[in-house]
Scaffold this motif. Structure first.
Motif, PDB file in Angstrom:
ATOM      1  N   MET A 122       0.928  -1.426  -0.315  1.00 14.22           N
ATOM      2  CA  MET A 122      -0.014   0.219  -0.259  1.00 14.22           C
ATOM      3  C   MET A 122       0.468   1.287  -0.121  1.00 14.22           C
ATOM      4  N   VAL A 123       2.113   1.172   0.859  1.00 11.52           N
ATOM      5  CA  VAL A 123       3.190   2.044   0.907  1.00 11.52           C
ATOM      6  C   VAL A 123       3.319   2.618  -0.200  1.00 11.52           C
ATOM      7  N   ASP A 124       4.405   1.619  -0.735  1.00  9.22           N
ATOM      8  CA  ASP A 124       5.223   1.416  -1.485  1.00  9.22           C
ATOM      9  C   ASP A 124       5.330   0.550  -2.759  1.00  9.22           C
ATOM     10  N   ALA A 125       5.638  -0.942  -2.725  1.00  4.27           N
ATOM     11  CA  ALA A 125       5.451  -1.465  -3.654  1.00  4.27           C
ATOM     12  C   ALA A 125       3.981  -1.347  -5.018  1.00  4.27           C
ATOM     13  N   ALA A 126       2.979  -0.478  -4.301  1.00  6.94           N
ATOM     14  CA  ALA A 126       1.908  -0.776  -5.549  1.00  6.94           C
ATOM     15  C   ALA A 126       1.407   1.086  -6.556  1.00  6.94           C
ATOM     16  N   ILE A 127       3.044   1.661  -5.549  1.00  9.12           N
ATOM     17  CA  ILE A 127       2.596   2.862  -6.107  1.00  9.12           C
ATOM     18  C   ILE A 127       4.126   3.580  -6.980  1.00  9.12           C
ATOM     19  N   GLY A 128       4.123   3.872  -8.000  1.00  5.91           N
ATOM     20  CA  GLY A 128       5.490   4.826  -8.843  1.00  5.91           C
ATOM     21  C   GLY A 128       5.645   3.394 -10.175  1.00  5.91           C
ATOM     22  N   GLY A 129       4.277   2.768 -10.102  1.00  8.69           N
ATOM     23  CA  GLY A 129       5.227   2.455 -11.167  1.00  8.69           C
ATOM     24  C   GLY A 129       6.195   1.477 -11.716  1.00  8.69           C
ATOM     25  N   LYS A 130       7.145   0.199 -10.690  1.00  9.68           N
ATOM     26  CA  LYS A 130       8.193  -0.255 -10.429  1.00  9.68           C
ATOM     27  C   LYS A 130       7.180  -2.036 -10.494  1.00  9.68           C
ATOM     28  N   THR A 131       7.913  -2.295 -11.419  1.00 11.63           N
ATOM     29  CA  THR A 131       7.440  -4.066 -11.787  1.00 11.63           C
ATOM     30  C   THR A 131       8.308  -4.611 -11.931  1.00 11.63           C
ATOM     31  N   ALA A 132       8.832  -6.077 -11.814  1.00  8.12           N
ATOM     32  CA  ALA A 132      10.626  -6.133 -11.772  1.00  8.12           C
ATOM     33  C   ALA A 132       9.810  -7.993 -11.536  1.00  8.12           C
ATOM     34  N   VAL A 133      10.998  -8.777 -11.965  1.00 11.10           N
ATOM     35  CA  VAL A 133      11.129 -10.050 -11.309  1.00 11.10           C
ATOM     36  C   VAL A 133      12.401  -9.982 -11.265  1.00 11.10           C
ATOM     37  N   ASP A 134      12.259 -11.818 -10.002  1.00 15.02           N
ATOM     38  CA  ASP A 134      13.601 -12.467  -9.981  1.00 15.02           C
ATOM     39  C   ASP A 134      14.581 -13.143 -10.553  1.00 15.02           C
ATOM     40  N   THR A 135      15.554 -12.799 -10.590  1.00 12.51           N
ATOM     41  CA  THR A 135      16.473 -13.875 -11.262  1.00 12.51           C
ATOM     42  C   THR A 135      17.858 -14.550 -10.550  1.00 12.51           C
ATOM     43  N   PRO A 136      18.321 -15.549 -10.745  1.00 12.64           N
ATOM     44  CA  PRO A 136      18.988 -16.196  -9.560  1.00 12.64           C
ATOM     45  C   PRO A 136      20.120 -14.985  -9.430  1.00 12.64           C
ATOM     46  N   ALA A 137      20.660 -14.246 -10.284  1.00  8.68           N
ATOM     47  CA  ALA A 137      21.327 -13.361 -10.430  1.00  8.68           C
ATOM     48  C   ALA A 137      20.711 -12.657  -9.160  1.00  8.68           C
TER      49      ALA A 137
END
Length: 172
Positions: free
Chosen positions: A118-133
């Motif tokens: 609610m206060v970080d992840a949903a705001i600002g349009g940052k999207t991503a997936v994790d990798t082994p690195a």
């Protein structure tokens, strides 16, 4: 938009703020059992598909992204579709990346269910997936059409997940 009880009318708000021919609601299995039915019941039959991932950071992967985008394609979603992310940061990041890359970008509506989302992840349009690195190394910026926050989702009486999140954040 922050409104107590918003989940009760979220379908109407989504249709108004992010109109689409079809909607793909992406959630995890924990949140699905608590809230997906409530959201799904607010849409006309055949206009919303629920796509579920297992919960947890270990499922925010390129494989999960691929599986979700393949499901969207198989179900006939197109550029006139909108993704709804219903869940915490993992769901928001993954669903956002799906929306950012599907058909070169379709709208996303974030409906966060945890305090951090609610206060970080949903705001600002940052999207991503994790990798082994490492974490969040493959992603895109893709601003949500809207962010719909229901603070009641954090109250332990309505959500065991909200209570766990509250306790975890209170201890920090």
């Amino acid at each position: 938009m922050v409104t107590p009880g918003l989940l009760d009318t979220v379908g109407e708000l989504i249709r108004k703020l992010a109109p689409a021919h079809r909607y793909a609601l992406i959630t995890d299995s924990n949140v699905q059992s608590l809230y997906a039915g409530k959201v799904e019941s607010q849409f006309e039959k055949g206009t919303l598909e629920v796509l579920t991932i297992p919960p947890g950071e270990s499922n925010k992967t390129r494989e999960a992204w691929s599986r979700l985008t393949d499901q969207l394609l198989a179900k006939g979603f197109g550029r006139d579709s909108t993704v709804i992310a219903l869940g915490g940061g993992v769901v928001g990041d993954l669903a956002g990346f799906v929306a950012a890359t599907f058909m070169r970008g379709i709208p996303i509506v974030q409906v966060p269910t945890t305090l951090v989302a609610m206060v970080d992840a949903a705001i600002g349009g940052k999207t991503a997936v994790d990798t082994p690195a490492g974490k969040n190394l493959v992603g895109a910026f893709h601003s949500p059409a809207t962010v719909l926050i229901d603070p009641y989702l954090l109250i332990f009486a309505r959500s065991p997940i909200g209570f766990q999140n509250y306790c975890r954040r209170s201890a920090i």
